[in-house]
Design a protein around this motif. Sequence first.
Motif, short mmCIF file in Angstrom:
data_model
loop_
_atom_site.label_atom_id
_atom_site.label_comp_id
_atom_site.label_asym_id
_atom_site.label_seq_id
_atom_site.Cartn_x
_atom_site.Cartn_y
_atom_site.Cartn_z
N GLY A 171 5.28 0.03 19.59
CA GLY A 171 3.96 -0.01 20.21
C GLY A 171 3.28 -1.35 20.05
N ASN A 172 1.98 -1.34 20.25
CA ASN A 172 1.17 -2.55 20.21
C ASN A 172 0.72 -2.82 18.77
OD1 ASN A 172 -0.36 -4.77 20.92
ND2 ASN A 172 -2.13 -3.54 21.57
N VAL A 173 1.58 -3.51 18.02
CA VAL A 173 1.29 -3.80 16.61
C VAL A 173 0.77 -5.23 16.51
CG1 VAL A 173 2.24 -3.95 14.29
CG2 VAL A 173 3.11 -2.23 15.89
N LYS A 174 -0.41 -5.39 15.91
CA LYS A 174 -1.04 -6.71 15.85
C LYS A 174 -0.38 -7.62 14.81
CE LYS A 174 -5.59 -5.31 17.55
NZ LYS A 174 -7.05 -5.27 17.27
N LEU A 175 0.09 -7.05 13.71
CA LEU A 175 0.72 -7.85 12.66
C LEU A 175 2.17 -7.42 12.48
CD1 LEU A 175 -2.05 -7.97 9.87
CD2 LEU A 175 -1.42 -9.77 11.49
N SER A 176 3.07 -8.38 12.55
CA SER A 176 4.48 -8.08 12.33
C SER A 176 4.73 -7.83 10.85
CB SER A 176 5.36 -9.23 12.81
OG SER A 176 5.18 -10.36 11.97
N ASN A 177 5.88 -7.24 10.53
CA ASN A 177 6.23 -7.02 9.13
C ASN A 177 6.28 -8.34 8.36
OD1 ASN A 177 6.42 -4.22 9.27
ND2 ASN A 177 8.60 -4.24 9.78
N LEU A 178 6.80 -9.39 8.99
CA LEU A 178 6.88 -10.68 8.31
C LEU A 178 5.49 -11.22 8.01
CD1 LEU A 178 8.40 -13.09 7.20
CD2 LEU A 178 8.63 -13.98 9.54
N GLN A 179 4.57 -11.08 8.96
CA GLN A 179 3.19 -11.54 8.71
C GLN A 179 2.55 -10.78 7.56
OE1 GLN A 179 2.03 -10.91 12.91
NE2 GLN A 179 1.21 -13.01 12.87
N VAL A 180 2.79 -9.48 7.52
CA VAL A 180 2.23 -8.67 6.44
C VAL A 180 2.83 -9.07 5.10
CG1 VAL A 180 2.12 -6.32 5.50
CG2 VAL A 180 1.67 -6.71 7.92
N LEU A 181 4.13 -9.29 5.06
CA LEU A 181 4.79 -9.70 3.82
C LEU A 181 4.21 -11.02 3.30
CD1 LEU A 181 8.50 -8.81 4.64
CD2 LEU A 181 7.05 -7.69 2.92
N ASN A 182 3.98 -11.97 4.19
CA ASN A 182 3.42 -13.25 3.75
C ASN A 182 1.96 -13.11 3.31
OD1 ASN A 182 5.51 -15.22 3.81
ND2 ASN A 182 5.51 -15.12 6.05
N ALA A 183 1.25 -12.19 3.91
CA ALA A 183 -0.12 -11.92 3.46
C ALA A 183 -0.11 -11.31 2.06
CB ALA A 183 -0.83 -11.00 4.45
N ILE A 184 0.80 -10.36 1.82
CA ILE A 184 0.94 -9.74 0.49
C ILE A 184 1.34 -10.80 -0.53
CG2 ILE A 184 2.23 -8.07 -0.88
CD1 ILE A 184 2.51 -6.40 1.71
N LEU A 185 2.22 -11.71 -0.12
CA LEU A 185 2.64 -12.80 -1.00
C LEU A 185 1.43 -13.64 -1.43
CD1 LEU A 185 4.57 -14.72 -2.39
CD2 LEU A 185 5.18 -15.67 -0.16
N TYR A 186 0.55 -13.93 -0.50
CA TYR A 186 -0.65 -14.72 -0.83
C TYR A 186 -1.49 -13.99 -1.88
CZ TYR A 186 -4.94 -17.41 -0.32
OH TYR A 186 -6.05 -18.19 -0.59
N VAL A 187 -1.70 -12.69 -1.69
CA VAL A 187 -2.49 -11.91 -2.64
C VAL A 187 -1.80 -11.89 -4.00
CG1 VAL A 187 -3.37 -9.60 -3.16
CG2 VAL A 187 -3.52 -10.48 -0.83
N ALA A 188 -0.48 -11.73 -4.00
CA ALA A 188 0.27 -11.68 -5.26
C ALA A 188 0.18 -13.00 -6.01
CB ALA A 188 1.74 -11.33 -4.98
N GLU A 189 0.30 -14.11 -5.29
CA GLU A 189 0.26 -15.43 -5.93
C GLU A 189 -1.14 -15.80 -6.41
OE1 GLU A 189 1.95 -18.02 -2.94
OE2 GLU A 189 3.77 -18.23 -4.15
N GLN A 190 -2.14 -15.55 -5.56
CA GLN A 190 -3.50 -16.00 -5.86
C GLN A 190 -4.29 -15.02 -6.72
OE1 GLN A 190 -4.28 -19.11 -5.01
NE2 GLN A 190 -2.24 -19.25 -4.08
N GLY A 191 -3.88 -13.75 -6.66
CA GLY A 191 -4.62 -12.74 -7.42
C GLY A 191 -5.98 -12.45 -6.84
N CYS A 192 -6.17 -12.77 -5.56
CA CYS A 192 -7.48 -12.56 -4.94
C CYS A 192 -7.69 -11.10 -4.58
CB CYS A 192 -7.60 -13.43 -3.68
SG CYS A 192 -6.47 -12.96 -2.34
N GLN A 193 -8.93 -10.73 -4.32
CA GLN A 193 -9.21 -9.40 -3.80
C GLN A 193 -8.69 -9.30 -2.37
OE1 GLN A 193 -13.39 -8.62 -4.16
NE2 GLN A 193 -13.36 -8.61 -6.40
#
Length: 237
Positions: A20-42
């Motif tokens: 369907g019409n998915v705005k964020l690909s799995n790869l984009q989501v993984l890289n976003a999670i990576l940012y949160v994991a590295e930075q520890g941000c909310q």
Amino acid sequence: MEITAAQYERIAPVLPIQRGNVKLSNLQVLNAILYVAEQGCQWRGLPARFGNWHTVYTRMNRWSKNGVIDRVFEHLQREQIVRIKLEAVAMDSTIVKSIGKSRGGWSTKIHMVAADARTAITFSLSPGQAHDAPEGRKLLTRLGPQRPGLSLLMDRAYEGNETRQLALALGFMPVVPPLSTRVHPWAYDREIYQRRNQIERLFRRPKGFSRIFSRFEKLDVLFLGFISFALILDALR
């Protein structure tokens, strides 16, 4: 650091198929999670270039709860174990501080069985004040019967009779120094025991991520998801 397209292809078959019409690909989501994991941000502090923070959080929450992150971890773990000649595994624990009070109080223990400094086999959580041996026995039971004679390297926290007998029953060869108070101490292979430092080196890898070095998540399932995620990233490198 970002997950490349080539790295993503190694794990894409294990991730859910997007329809369907998915705005964020799995790869984009993984890289976003990576940012949160590295930075520890909310989650709300996720930069706009990664897309809607709530979408990313929802995907991570769902993947952690329905086992997607675990399946990716297990997929890469099997790849790594095939590459190495498995002669010994090591069991140990490490403590992380909690930002706020979690189920384990103000600290949490990560328990792990590892094949080498880059290959985690299984892991679990316990409250920070819990003794290592009971959780260690749970991990061994989860692993089940092994090839007879596979060395299991453990420190003195696991030298109790119950833990050693369980290890023997599962096919392991316990390699653990006896306490100095033992009336009948046993000999152990000191040379192979030196490899136990590999699990200590492995612990330093996920703790390099701010989100793991200090526990932000109140829910175990999300914190376990971040640990798996960190080990997945290490395996992809």
